[in-house]
Every structure is written in structure tokens, then in C-alpha cells.
Scaffold this active site. Sequence first.
Site, PDB file in Angstrom:
ATOM      1  CG  HIS A 125      48.642  26.869  96.892  1.00  0.00           C
ATOM      2  ND1 HIS A 125      48.222  26.688  98.142  1.00  0.00           N
ATOM      3  CD2 HIS A 125      49.110  28.127  96.714  1.00  0.00           C
ATOM      4  CE1 HIS A 125      48.794  27.724  98.627  1.00  0.00           C
ATOM      5  NE2 HIS A 125      49.367  28.692  97.741  1.00  0.00           N
ATOM      6  CB  SER A 126      46.271  30.370  95.685  1.00  0.00           C
ATOM      7  OG  SER A 126      45.764  31.559  95.636  1.00  0.00           O
ATOM      8  CG  MET A 127      42.472  30.755  90.507  1.00  0.00           C
ATOM      9  SD  MET A 127      43.075  31.511  88.702  1.00  0.00           S
ATOM     10  CE  MET A 127      43.964  30.103  88.275  1.00  0.00           C
ATOM     11  CB  ALA A 154      41.819  26.082  96.714  1.00  0.00           C
ATOM     12  CB  SER A 159      46.252  23.940  99.482  1.00  0.00           C
ATOM     13  OG  SER A 159      47.523  24.633 100.077  1.00  0.00           O
TER      14      SER A 159
END
Length: 254
Positions: free
Chosen positions: A94-96, A98, A122
Site C-alpha cells: 500500500h502506498s510506498m 506498492a 494499492s
Amino acid sequence: MIAQQNADGWIRRYHAADESPIRLVCLPHAGGSASFYFPVSRALAPAVDVLCVQYPGRQDRRHEPGFTDMHAYADALTSALVPWVDRPTALFGHSMGAVLAFEVTRRLERDHGITPVRVFASGRRSPSSFRPETVHLRDDDGIVAEMRELSGTDAAILGDEEILRMVLPAIRSDYTAVENYRAAPGDTVNADITVLTGESDPRTSREEAESWEAHTTGRFDIHGFPGGHFFLAQHQAHVLKIISERLAATAHQG
């Protein structure tokens, strides 16, 4: 919350599933910790062996310096993961996380001849969708303001100055790494990519999320959710359903 962990501290297994035919490696957001994915581990076990990544600079690794370069981050995490990819493995970030999942996948494919069965990306624009961002250059109050805006950190932590002092160096390191990260449009993986995105995420537009498709030679699908950057919290059941369906299909094919 007791978890098995590997000797170098990177991997947490909250619900070990040794008989599972497939593994899912979960990578947190900037400033996040392995425990963020405890609910995912609990929900998917024992069908899936979930490995939750613990970055340096937080919780029991708080005395270790954080990484400020995404490529060094990916190199170190890949080395830690190699012993764990002895069965079909997917990555969820998720975020970083990803971006890190993408770079770890590149290294597994390039250096170890291992192609993960899927990358779940994500809450993050594609690796080549660059935006100039300088959160890592802000003072502590500025970083806290960013965390509040994205609503990704427990309110109790944001209100506890002692805890904040401990975690802010790790958060700053993470933001430094991800905000200075660059990927070329031609950087691809062979793994299938599934993108999950918040429809009102201020950090990722629909177009930027869709452009992940250019970074895989495999299959691609995208799922939008009402909500902002941390849409996961409001749509956990739906997200878990997508993950379970994709992994079940992979296991069946295997």
C-alpha cells in the site's frame, strides 16, 4: 500480538500457515509497520501464509536507521525474502509499499529467476507517474500534518508526543526514499498486477493508477473504491475478497 519472525527482523508471521500452497507478502505504507496487516493475516489464514514486512526504524526495529533510497530498500528486503519464496508468492503493497513491491519483484525476477504470481499495488500511482513532492523536507509539524490529511496513522499516535518522537525519523526516511524515487516508463515485471485505488485519493488519480498497466507484461486489472488514500479501512472486506479470489485462482492453476 505474538508473531514468528526471521532472524534479521524483516518478516512477521502472525498466523503461520505452513500447509498453505501460497504466500502473500504485505508491505506497509510510509511510516507503517507490520502490525498494520494483522487483520489481513487473521482473515486469510490458514488458506494463505501471510508474511508482514517490518521496516527498520519502527517498533522493535526502532533503533535501526531507516532507508532513504528506494533501491537500497528493495535490495535489502529482497535478500530477506529470498528464503521465503519456496512456494508461489504474491506481494501486496500500500502506498510506498506498492512501489517497494514493484522493485522487489523486479529483483526477484532479474536476479533470482523467480516471478511472483501477482503484485497487488494499492493506493499508489504507477512507478513512472512522477509528482514533485517534498514532505520529507518539512519540519516535524509539517510531516504530522501530512499524516493527518491522509488519515493513515492512529489518532492516538498522532496525539502522543513521545511516540511521535520515536516514529518521525522513520517516517521522514520513508518519505525521502519514495519522494526521490524514479522509474522509467519501460521498467516492467512479468508478474500480473492488480491495482486498488481510492476514487478521491489526493495522491493518486485514476489515470495515474491505470498507468500501472504499462509496467507489466502479464495480466492487469484495476478496482476503484469510494474514499481517499486509506480506503482500505472502509472497504477491508471487499479488498480481502479480491485478494482471496486472485490467490485462489492462482493456487488452482498451480
